[in-house]
Structures are given as C-alpha cells and as structure tokens.
Design a protein around this motif. Structure first.
Motif, PDB file in Angstrom:
ATOM      1  N   MET A  17      99.891  -6.099 169.994  1.00  0.00           N
ATOM      2  CA  MET A  17      99.169  -6.850 168.962  1.00  0.00           C
ATOM      3  C   MET A  17      98.932  -8.277 169.444  1.00  0.00           C
ATOM      4  O   MET A  17      99.821  -8.900 170.010  1.00  0.00           O
ATOM      5  N   VAL A  19      97.910 -13.283 166.116  1.00  0.00           N
ATOM      6  CA  VAL A  19      96.974 -13.624 165.055  1.00  0.00           C
ATOM      7  C   VAL A  19      97.298 -15.007 164.526  1.00  0.00           C
ATOM      8  O   VAL A  19      98.382 -15.534 164.720  1.00  0.00           O
ATOM      9  N   GLY A  29      93.075  -6.811 167.509  1.00  0.00           N
ATOM     10  CA  GLY A  29      93.749  -6.986 166.229  1.00  0.00           C
ATOM     11  C   GLY A  29      92.802  -7.217 165.074  1.00  0.00           C
ATOM     12  O   GLY A  29      93.097  -8.005 164.161  1.00  0.00           O
ATOM     13  N   GLU A  40      94.268  -6.848 161.622  1.00  0.00           N
ATOM     14  CA  GLU A  40      95.274  -7.876 161.345  1.00  0.00           C
ATOM     15  C   GLU A  40      94.607  -9.180 160.910  1.00  0.00           C
ATOM     16  O   GLU A  40      95.094  -9.875 160.012  1.00  0.00           O
TER      17      GLU A  40
END
Length: 307
Positions: free
Chosen positions: A1, A4, A283, A286
């Motif tokens: 991931m 973010v 991502g 996300e």
C-alpha cells in the motif's frame, strides 16, 4: 500500500533510516525507481531503499546525461518517490551543480525533498556516464572541498563520494582519492566503472572497514554480478540505476510501433497492467476513503466486444 496522505508517515529522517539499513550484515539492494509508480512497484517486491539516477531522470526529460538538469528538476523526482513510498532514497548528485555553495544548496534541497543519501562524483562538467570514455576529472582537492561542503550542510543526509579515477588514473590514484574524500567527511565510497571481479576485490581490500557502493549497470564496463557476489567482494550497497527505464522504454517503443502498424492497441492488451492492478498499486480506493464526498469507484471488468 502507498503512503496515503496523512497516514503511516515515517518519524525518523530519511538519512537516519538509510544509515540504519547499512548497519545490517547483508548487502543493501537499491534498484533504480525515479518515478512514483515505479517506486511503488519496487516497494511491492520488498525493496527498502531506491535509487534516483541522473541518467534516468535526464532521459525521462528527453535529455542526455551530461549534467544538464537542475537541482529543482531532481527535487521533482525526489518528492514524488518520497510521497509515494516513504522509502529512503539514494540520489545521484552528479558533480554537485557547481562549487561548494552549490553543493550545500543541493544537500539541503535534497534533504527537504525527502532524500536519504546522495553521491557526488569527481568529474568536471560536462560530465559523462561513468562507463563512457574520456571523462575529465576534477582535482582531488576540488572534490574534497565539495565533500566537506556536503558534510557541513547536511543534517542527516548520508554522503557518498564517487571516484571515476580508475579508468584514467589507475587503481592507486582512485584509492588515494577515496581516502582523501573520507578524510573530508564522506560516509562511503563509490568506485565507478570497475571492470573485473579482481578490481572490485582489490579496491575493497584497500578500503578496510569502509562502506562501498557497487554499480550494476547494463551495457557498461562492469560484468554482471549479483548482489550476493558484490557482498562477498566487500561491498555494502549495489544499485541497478537505469534497468527499470530501459525495460519501460523498450515496451513503449514496441507499443507505439504496434499502434502504427495495426491502428490500435487491441494486440497489446495482454502486455498491459490492468486498470484494477494500477489502482491497487497506487492505492486508489485508499485515497477515495479519505474523502467522504467521493463515491467508491466500480472498476469495469473486461472490455466490451464490438457490436
């Protein structure tokens, strides 16, 4: 991931994290990844540090690797890789973009952008790839002054001094230069364009206790060695600087040729990363989740057939 916005940001400065990776007994593997997407794909494979090559950055801008790009050009690439992955990067600082004050500006700019380490080389402008002919070298005194300036300016950045002297001045001169650069404040040494395993072993033997960087570039003067082989020869780090760009550029060329020949991309789909794979890499969902006003995207499954 990916990292973010606002989540999982590293607390420790990148330079300290890079240094910690080098404290481990195994060689540090540092693949080239100067774009955010490439960096995410490298991180997915477990790499803990990335390399930003001046040659790769220049080529991406459609320019040759002759020292033409600027500090701010490089910071653009550093920022995107740092934001995408949070990994500590080793960045190609070429000749330092000038003299001592320019080197100090470069160090602070790279640190602020998110770099963990930089290497400086002892060539004169216009500089060349280390595996090409007729490189012009600065004096050892000039290079030592730049290394000292980098050391003085850095807050945490790991400073690696590269010497291109083996090809033009010989092994003894390269070792002498490396020792001067260490005295000036370098944390590690990068002997460029060694051509045999014996040369790699000799340089390492003459630099006991020193962290050394090996360069495994294709189409150059160094034979293919694995990370483990470099480690056994006494090296602490290895970079594959432009491999990712070479593979991507070859794929781009093939795609454009196929579109020109066939009038579309229908024959290239099997070679493409799917939309779902891309969104997972960057991502996408996300990021969507951070904004409650966005409705979760539904990814199309497959492509419709012609009527």
């Amino acid at each position: 991931m990916p990292y973010v916005i606002g989540a999982d940001l590293p607390d420790q400065p990148a330079g300290e994290r890079f240094r910690a990776l080098l404290e481990r007994p195994e060689i540090l593997r540092i693949p080239g990844a100067h774009l955010g997407l490439a960096a995410l794909l490298a991180k997915k494979q477990g790499f803990e540090s990335l390399y930003l090559s001046g040659a790769a950055m220049s080529a991406t801008m459609g320019l040759p690797d002759l020292g033409m790009i600027t500090i701010e050009d490089v910071c653009f690439f550093i920022r995107q890789v740092s934001r995408a992955t949070g990994l500590p990067m080793l960045v190609d600082g070429d000749t330092g973009y000038g003299e001592a004050l320019n080197v100090m500006h470069m160090v602070r700019s790279f640190e602020d952008a998110g770099a963990g380490a930089v290497h400086l080389e002892d060539q004169l402008l216009p500089k060349k790839c280390g595996h090409l002919n007729d490189k012009k070298l600065a004096s050892a005194d000039e290079m030592a002054a730049k290394v000292a300036a980098a050391r003085k300016a850095r807050r945490h950045l790991y400073v690696i001094a590269r010497t291109d002297a083996v090809a033009s001045e010989g092994m003894d001169a390269a070792v002498d230069r490396a020792k001067r650069y260490l005295e000036a404040g370098a944390d590690a040494i990068f002997p460029e364009a060694l051509t045999t395993a014996e040369m790699f072993r000799e340089f390492a033997a003459r630099m006991p206790g020193v962290k050394l960087l090996a360069n495994m570039t294709e189409f150059g003067r160094t034979p293919f060695f694995t990370a483990e082989e470099f480690g056994a020869m006494g090296y602490s780090m290895v970079i594959w600087p432009v491999s990712h760009l070479r593979v991507a550029a070859k794929a781009w060329e093939a795609l454009y040729a196929q579109i020109a020949a066939e009038g579309g991309t229908q024959g290239a789909v099997e070679r493409m990363q799917t939309r779902a794979e891309l969104y997972a890499t960057i991502g996408y969902h996300e990021y969507e989740a951070l904004d409650a006003s966005l409705v979760r995207t539904v990814i199309p499954q497959g492509m419709p057939q012609k009527a």
